[in-house]
Design an enzyme around this catalytic site. Structure first.
Site, PDB file in Angstrom:
ATOM      1  N   ARG A   1       5.164  -1.188   3.025  1.00 34.49           N
ATOM      2  CA  ARG A   1       4.782  -2.294   2.135  1.00 34.49           C
ATOM      3  C   ARG A   1       5.723  -2.404   0.938  1.00 34.49           C
ATOM      4  NH1 ARG A   1      -0.475  -0.344   3.985  1.00 34.49           N
ATOM      5  NH2 ARG A   1       0.108   1.501   2.815  1.00 34.49           N
ATOM      6  N   ILE A   2       5.905  -1.292   0.203  1.00 34.77           N
ATOM      7  CA  ILE A   2       6.711  -1.361  -1.027  1.00 34.77           C
ATOM      8  C   ILE A   2       8.200  -1.502  -0.695  1.00 34.77           C
ATOM      9  CG2 ILE A   2       7.347  -0.149  -3.168  1.00 34.77           C
ATOM     10  CD1 ILE A   2       4.511   1.161  -3.033  1.00 34.77           C
TER      11      ILE A   2
ATOM     12  N   ASP B   1      13.669   4.105   8.667  1.00 33.16           N
ATOM     13  CA  ASP B   1      12.235   4.308   8.827  1.00 33.16           C
ATOM     14  C   ASP B   1      11.990   4.465  10.320  1.00 33.16           C
ATOM     15  OD1 ASP B   1       9.443   4.032   9.167  1.00 33.16           O
ATOM     16  OD2 ASP B   1       9.270   2.880   7.321  1.00 33.16           O
TER      17      ASP B   1
ATOM     18  N   ALA C   1       8.075   7.100  -5.307  1.00 30.57           N
ATOM     19  CA  ALA C   1       7.103   7.437  -4.252  1.00 30.57           C
ATOM     20  C   ALA C   1       6.285   8.655  -4.690  1.00 30.57           C
ATOM     21  CB  ALA C   1       7.829   7.656  -2.943  1.00 30.57           C
ATOM     22  N   ARG C   2       6.793   9.860  -4.442  1.00 29.83           N
ATOM     23  CA  ARG C   2       6.135  11.079  -4.906  1.00 29.83           C
ATOM     24  C   ARG C   2       7.202  12.119  -5.253  1.00 29.83           C
ATOM     25  NH1 ARG C   2       2.323   8.426  -5.594  1.00 29.83           N
ATOM     26  NH2 ARG C   2       0.199   8.663  -4.810  1.00 29.83           N
TER      27      ARG C   2
ATOM     28  N   ASP D   1       9.832   7.640 -11.202  1.00 32.95           N
ATOM     29  CA  ASP D   1       8.527   7.364 -11.802  1.00 32.95           C
ATOM     30  C   ASP D   1       7.593   8.545 -11.563  1.00 32.95           C
ATOM     31  OD1 ASP D   1       6.479   5.652 -13.011  1.00 32.95           O
ATOM     32  OD2 ASP D   1       5.577   5.678 -11.011  1.00 32.95           O
TER      33      ASP D   1
ATOM     34  N   GLU E   1       3.374  16.948 -12.724  1.00 28.32           N
ATOM     35  CA  GLU E   1       3.031  15.835 -13.613  1.00 28.32           C
ATOM     36  C   GLU E   1       1.877  16.254 -14.516  1.00 28.32           C
ATOM     37  OE1 GLU E   1       2.367  12.339 -11.228  1.00 28.32           O
ATOM     38  OE2 GLU E   1       4.467  12.259 -10.615  1.00 28.32           O
TER      39      GLU E   1
ATOM     40  N   HIS F   1       4.695   8.179 -14.038  1.00 29.73           N
ATOM     41  CA  HIS F   1       3.875   7.760 -12.878  1.00 29.73           C
ATOM     42  C   HIS F   1       3.085   6.496 -13.260  1.00 29.73           C
ATOM     43  CE1 HIS F   1       1.842   9.336  -8.983  1.00 29.73           C
ATOM     44  NE2 HIS F   1       1.858   8.006  -9.008  1.00 29.73           N
TER      45      HIS F   1
HETATM   46  N1  LIG Z   1       4.637   5.443  -8.351  1.00 31.62           N
HETATM   47  C1  LIG Z   1       3.498   4.857  -8.078  1.00 31.62           C
HETATM   48  O1  LIG Z   1       2.682   4.582  -8.943  1.00 31.62           O
HETATM   49  C2  LIG Z   1       3.197   4.480  -6.659  1.00 31.62           C
HETATM   50  C3  LIG Z   1       2.445   3.328  -6.383  1.00 31.62           C
HETATM   51  C4  LIG Z   1       2.195   2.992  -5.049  1.00 31.62           C
HETATM   52  C5  LIG Z   1       2.654   3.808  -4.035  1.00 31.62           C
HETATM   53  N2  LIG Z   1       3.371   4.931  -4.340  1.00 31.62           N
HETATM   54  C6  LIG Z   1       3.897   5.813  -3.287  1.00 31.62           C
HETATM   55  O2  LIG Z   1       4.716   5.016  -2.440  1.00 31.62           O
HETATM   56  C7  LIG Z   1       4.476   5.404  -1.084  1.00 31.62           C
HETATM   57  C8  LIG Z   1       4.794   4.230  -0.185  1.00 31.62           C
HETATM   58  O3  LIG Z   1       3.834   3.204  -0.387  1.00 31.62           O
HETATM   59  P1  LIG Z   1       3.676   2.004   0.647  1.00 31.62           P
HETATM   60  O4  LIG Z   1       2.503   1.219   0.207  1.00 31.62           O
HETATM   61  O5  LIG Z   1       4.988   1.343   0.859  1.00 31.62           O
HETATM   62  O6  LIG Z   1       3.293   2.841   1.949  1.00 31.62           O
HETATM   63  P2  LIG Z   1       3.493   2.403   3.480  1.00 31.62           P
HETATM   64  O7  LIG Z   1       2.635   3.321   4.255  1.00 31.62           O
HETATM   65  O8  LIG Z   1       3.296   0.934   3.630  1.00 31.62           O
HETATM   66  O9  LIG Z   1       5.041   2.698   3.750  1.00 31.62           O
HETATM   67  C9  LIG Z   1       5.557   3.981   3.929  1.00 31.62           C
HETATM   68  C10 LIG Z   1       6.637   3.863   4.984  1.00 31.62           C
HETATM   69  O10 LIG Z   1       7.291   5.146   5.068  1.00 31.62           O
HETATM   70  C11 LIG Z   1       7.617   5.329   6.441  1.00 31.62           C
HETATM   71  N3  LIG Z   1       7.875   6.754   6.682  1.00 31.62           N
HETATM   72  C12 LIG Z   1       6.981   7.740   6.871  1.00 31.62           C
HETATM   73  N4  LIG Z   1       7.619   8.917   7.038  1.00 31.62           N
HETATM   74  C13 LIG Z   1       8.952   8.639   6.943  1.00 31.62           C
HETATM   75  C14 LIG Z   1      10.125   9.437   7.015  1.00 31.62           C
HETATM   76  N5  LIG Z   1      10.060  10.753   7.223  1.00 31.62           N
HETATM   77  N6  LIG Z   1      11.331   8.822   6.864  1.00 31.62           N
HETATM   78  C15 LIG Z   1      11.419   7.488   6.669  1.00 31.62           C
HETATM   79  N7  LIG Z   1      10.335   6.678   6.610  1.00 31.62           N
HETATM   80  C16 LIG Z   1       9.119   7.259   6.735  1.00 31.62           C
HETATM   81  C17 LIG Z   1       6.436   4.773   7.209  1.00 31.62           C
HETATM   82  O11 LIG Z   1       6.784   4.450   8.539  1.00 31.62           O
HETATM   83  C18 LIG Z   1       6.102   3.538   6.381  1.00 31.62           C
HETATM   84  O12 LIG Z   1       6.728   2.389   6.909  1.00 31.62           O
HETATM   85  C19 LIG Z   1       2.980   5.807  -1.074  1.00 31.62           C
HETATM   86  O13 LIG Z   1       2.688   6.714  -0.046  1.00 31.62           O
HETATM   87  C20 LIG Z   1       2.784   6.423  -2.437  1.00 31.62           C
HETATM   88  O14 LIG Z   1       2.981   7.809  -2.342  1.00 31.62           O
HETATM   89  C21 LIG Z   1       3.655   5.279  -5.619  1.00 31.62           C
END
Ligand SMILES: NC(=O)c1ccc[n+]([C@@H]2O[C@H](COP(=O)([O-])OP(=O)(O)OC[C@H]3O[C@@H](n4cnc5c(N)ncnc54)[C@H](O)[C@@H]3O)[C@@H](O)[C@H]2O)c1
Length: 321
Positions: free
Chosen positions: A151-152, A172, A232-233, A257, A262, A281
């Protein structure tokens, strides 16, 4: 009446939603000791990322049926332990997508345009010297690598192609080709993405596979002129190695971020490294998004308490639903 606890400062609109279905214990301090004391008789928890929801904590709350995360990642909840105990884990995967993507773009701008450094130098009286000391880069025509095209990642690609005319390459392994937007180049291995990117941004979830995955093996493939972005994390990146790279000019900069610890210690290697920008974050903490996410998370709890199926059940399969 069922009890619901809220462990974060949240919007009054979300609290009003929760009050429709239960007694709300509002604990905006996020203090773990107080939380442990208060969850003994709660049915549901509205949870941010500040508390690690361990099996031990679940055992303190025998009536607990729902943990509703105000966000996407559920890595601060032991989902397996929750599933074993029949606890439903909810999250809000769509509500913060655009906001986290916007923040990622802001981090890209902040680090490649040296905004934090230039602000500090200007305030020190170095107006004339700072502007030519250490030059930013253009984003136009640069290659943006995206690891994790969910998504992001997709939103970041769209914004950077549209706003900055960047070329986007992705890695991905879990997606269908059909979801890749026109103009985006997909690689079946990660190495070319690390090698070719001028800016590389991480958007994978934290899992056993991704933990510490962005380490020497892949980081050393990056160009010394490249930048690394992580919204991400924290635990995905080997922060010690990255700090070393920044100190030794093996990488031009990084903007995060999220961090492994943390809040981080003030003497953390990465915080002390040059060309590093950090936000606390807060990628999804905009005025609009905090309300959107809290309301969606609250609605999930109300749906459960009123006998409906909540929209986004993370452990749906484990619970055989
Ligand atoms: N900083 C923040 O405040 C904040 C906010 C929202 C989300 N996030 C983090 O961002 C992450 C992603 O969010 P999202 O909504 O896009 O999630 P999502 O599940 O839509 O997308 C994650 C993508 O990563 C891919 N993936 C999984 N393992 C992988 C790997 N080893 N190599 C490459 N790609 C891989 C998946 O196929 C998926 O398409 C979340 O899991 C969360 O930890 C952080």
């Amino acid at each position: 009446m069922k009890k619901v606890i809220v462990n974060e400062k949240t919007s009054s609109v979300a609290l009003d939603i929760l009050k429709q279905a239960g007694e709300v214990v509002y604990m905006p301090s996020g203090d773990l000791t107080e939380f442990t004391r208060l969850i003994k008789d709660v049915t549901a928890v509205l949870l941010d990322t500040t508390i690690e929801f361990t099996p031990e904590l679940m055992d303190v709350a025998p009536l607990l049926k729902v943990i509703s995360r105000t966000g996407t990642g559920v890595d601060n909840v032991d989902v397996e332990a929750a599933t074993k105990r029949g606890i439903m884990v909810l999250h809000t995967p769509d509500a913060n997508t655009v906001t986290a993507a916007e923040h990622t773009v802001a981090l890209i701008g902040a680090i490649t345009k040296h905004l934090v450094f230039l602000d500090a130098e200007t305030r020190k009286g170095n107006f004339k010297t700072a502007r030519r000391l250490y030059l930013p880069i253009d984003l136009d025509g640069k290659t943006l690598g995206i690891v994790g095209y969910g998504r992001i990642g997709k939103q970041v690609a769209k914004k950077c192609m549209g706003a900055f005319n960047m070329k986007v390459i992705i890695y991905d392994p879990c997606i269908e080709d059909s979801v890749v937007a026109p103009g985006v180049v997909r690689y079946s291995t990660e190495e070319p993405v690390y090698k070719q990117s001028d800016i590389l941004t991480l958007h994978v979830p934290l899992t056993d596979e991704t933990r510490n995955h962005v380490n020497e093996k892949v980081l050393s493939l990056m160009k010394p002129s490249a930048y690394l972005i992580n919204a991400a994390r924290g635990s995905i990146v080997d922060e010690k190695y990255l700090a070393w790279m920044l100190k030794e000019n093996k990488l031009a900069g990084a903007a995060f971020d999220v961090m492994t610890n943390e809040p981080p210690r003030l003497d953390d290697d990465l915080l002390l490294a040059p060309h590093f920008v950090i936000s606390p974050h807060s990628a999804a903490l905009t005025t609009e998004c905090t309300v959107r996410v809290a309301c969606e998370a609250a609605q999930g709890i109300v749906d459960y308490l009123e006998g409906r199926h909540p929209r986004s059940i993370f452990n749906r399969e484990g619970l055989n639903m």
